[in-house]
Enzyme design. Sequence first.
Site, short mmCIF file in Angstrom:
data_model
loop_
_atom_site.label_atom_id
_atom_site.label_comp_id
_atom_site.label_asym_id
_atom_site.label_seq_id
_atom_site.Cartn_x
_atom_site.Cartn_y
_atom_site.Cartn_z
N GLU A 50 0.85 -1.19 0.00
CA GLU A 50 0.00 0.00 0.00
C GLU A 50 0.88 1.24 0.00
O GLU A 50 2.04 1.20 0.46
CB GLU A 50 -0.89 -0.02 1.26
CG GLU A 50 -1.80 1.19 1.39
CD GLU A 50 -2.90 1.02 2.44
OE1 GLU A 50 -2.81 0.08 3.26
OE2 GLU A 50 -3.85 1.83 2.42
N ASN A 198 -12.44 -1.03 -0.75
CA ASN A 198 -11.77 -1.65 0.40
C ASN A 198 -12.45 -1.20 1.68
O ASN A 198 -12.72 -0.01 1.85
CB ASN A 198 -10.30 -1.20 0.41
CG ASN A 198 -9.58 -1.60 1.69
OD1 ASN A 198 -9.23 -2.76 1.86
ND2 ASN A 198 -9.38 -0.65 2.60
N GLU A 199 -12.73 -2.14 2.55
CA GLU A 199 -13.34 -1.82 3.85
C GLU A 199 -14.42 -0.75 3.69
O GLU A 199 -14.35 0.32 4.31
CB GLU A 199 -12.26 -1.42 4.88
CG GLU A 199 -11.28 -2.57 5.12
CD GLU A 199 -10.36 -2.41 6.34
OE1 GLU A 199 -10.32 -1.32 6.93
OE2 GLU A 199 -9.69 -3.41 6.68
N TYR A 264 -6.86 -8.91 11.52
CA TYR A 264 -5.52 -8.65 12.07
C TYR A 264 -5.40 -9.24 13.46
O TYR A 264 -6.31 -9.10 14.27
CB TYR A 264 -5.26 -7.14 12.14
CG TYR A 264 -4.99 -6.53 10.78
CD1 TYR A 264 -3.71 -6.58 10.23
CD2 TYR A 264 -5.99 -5.92 10.04
CE1 TYR A 264 -3.45 -6.02 8.98
CE2 TYR A 264 -5.74 -5.37 8.79
CZ TYR A 264 -4.46 -5.42 8.27
OH TYR A 264 -4.19 -4.89 7.04
N GLU A 322 -6.28 -9.19 3.69
CA GLU A 322 -5.46 -8.48 4.69
C GLU A 322 -5.43 -9.35 5.95
O GLU A 322 -6.47 -9.56 6.58
CB GLU A 322 -6.02 -7.10 5.02
CG GLU A 322 -5.77 -6.09 3.92
CD GLU A 322 -6.17 -4.66 4.28
OE1 GLU A 322 -6.07 -4.29 5.48
OE2 GLU A 322 -6.59 -3.93 3.37
N GLN A 371 1.92 -6.29 5.60
CA GLN A 371 2.11 -5.98 4.21
C GLN A 371 3.49 -6.47 3.78
O GLN A 371 4.23 -6.99 4.61
CB GLN A 371 1.96 -4.49 3.99
CG GLN A 371 0.55 -3.99 4.36
CD GLN A 371 0.26 -2.57 3.87
OE1 GLN A 371 1.04 -1.94 3.17
NE2 GLN A 371 -0.91 -2.05 4.25
O1 AHR Z 1 -3.06 -2.54 6.24
C1 AHR Z 1 -3.34 -1.33 6.85
C2 AHR Z 1 -4.81 -0.93 6.75
O2 AHR Z 1 -5.58 -1.84 7.47
C3 AHR Z 1 -5.42 -0.96 5.39
O3 AHR Z 1 -5.17 0.20 4.67
C4 AHR Z 1 -6.87 -1.09 5.68
O4 AHR Z 1 -7.58 -1.76 4.67
C5 AHR Z 1 -6.90 -1.84 7.00
O5 AHR Z 1 -7.72 -1.26 7.92
#
Ligand code: AHR
Length: 518
Positions: A50, A198-199, A264, A322, A371
């Site tokens: 990103e 995205n999101e 995450y 992600e 990432q």
């Molecule tokens: O990876 C960092 C961020 O996490 C991304 O930009 C977003 O999609 C997520 O919240």
Amino acid sequence: MNTFSRLSALALLLSASAMPLAAQDTANATIHADQPGPVVQPEVFGQFMEHLGTGIYGGVWVGEDSSIPNDAGYRTDVLEALRAIKVPMVRWPGGCFADEYHWRDGIGPREDRPVKINTNWGGVNEDNSFGTHEFMGFAQRLGARTYVSANVGSGTPAETSQWVEYMTAAAGTTMLAREREANGHRDAYKVDYLGIGNELWGCGGNMRAEYASDLTNRFAAFAKTGNGPMLKIAAGPSDADYEWTDTMMRISGKYIDGLALHYYTRPRMEKWEDKGPALSFPEAEWASTLANTLNMDEYITRHSAIMDVHDPERRVMLAVDEWGTWYDPAPGSNPGFLQQQNSLRDAMVAALNINIFTKHAERVRMAAIAQMVNVLQAMLLTDGERMVKTPTYHVFDLYVPWQGATSLPVELDTPEYRNGDIAIPAISVSAVRDTAGAVHVALVNVDPNQAHPVSIRLDGVNARSASGRVVTASAMDAHNTFDRPDVVAPQDFSGARVSGGTLTATLPAKSVVVLQLR
Ligand code: AHR
């Protein structure tokens, strides 16, 4: 120690080894290599890059004039390292960045490209010197498939459809194909995956699932590739947001090829602002991190079950585009850059997630760790001209044989690893048969204090030996630095035996072992 205490210690040891506890410490498993399984698509080992911190600028792209060795502006050390782990797919340009990105800012002569503010990540200048051509050139140098995320939040269907046309229309056909040629690339690029925002429930526009679904259908309708298949991935849920999945699948299921899932791993889940440090953490946070990682299994299982209701043929993939660890920012770094160290704990997180993806290979046909370089759970860290491979990189290296192999069913009976209120399986196993017929087994021991023997019955495998590599270290937060780059690195593992159709080994405490049977 005096004679008495030596004897009593010996007696204790002998009695302990005779107690059922010792038997419980062994993990018993069966690998059913005689049963069919889904293919682990190579794209499950995809990576996310990103416009965020030094993930691209400095980490991948330094420009042709840089003193850092480069190939047409891309760091050669980074290219070499990523080629070695066969990165199969790269997702770009975001993340949150994608829903503010206007593709025209990133084409044409670099000196003419507009400078903007990266409002999501640190408020720094974005000079757009890395744009569509630079991304495609990077993917092509890696031999990776491309995943481009379109701007739904602040863009229009026309903007997305024109971007797709610019990238994919056959040479010499439309005005946009000619513009691409004028910008230096005659032939059509290939877009393998198109992300529809995205999101969208968050940084992509704070939408309700119903509205996001309608927009998804609208954007998907007008994004038409001129160059081979392009799979459309809808912005999916985060974590356990099952309602989002149900709504998206109900309204958009037939117009999309994949639904994204973001999850995450954080050591502390209570408050977003307080995630826990990447290093110098207590054992309780080793345990909570690994326990939280295992939530991925439940999330995939339950989102898949909802998808099954709307898509019983499983045509639509769940794309975990992600995933990875997210800690407090590295001390002294710009908090908007999401820089963090990567330790043995991250190696465990990576291996556990990959084992989970292998188990769910039928529905999870693509994923992207967040990432690739310098951001969150990165493969590589750079600082100026220096680069170091992280423990996560080494796990991806160990699992290369999983790419395109067949997932084999595994039954497992494992002891637990306990810390405080947390009790999780100490051992995780996955196994695959590669296209040449060789069987590979991955074994993770999350217990930081105790080695565990494993005994694995091999059904349908005619093997006589096993050898491979191990990633482990003495400290839970062992990590690599520019000055000490090999603190955590794979070592040969020769402690496995195959006899009478059973594979046995003793897995060191806190280790990832990957074996090939022969
Ligand atoms: O990876 C960092 C961020 O996490 C991304 O930009 C977003 O999609 C997520 O919240």
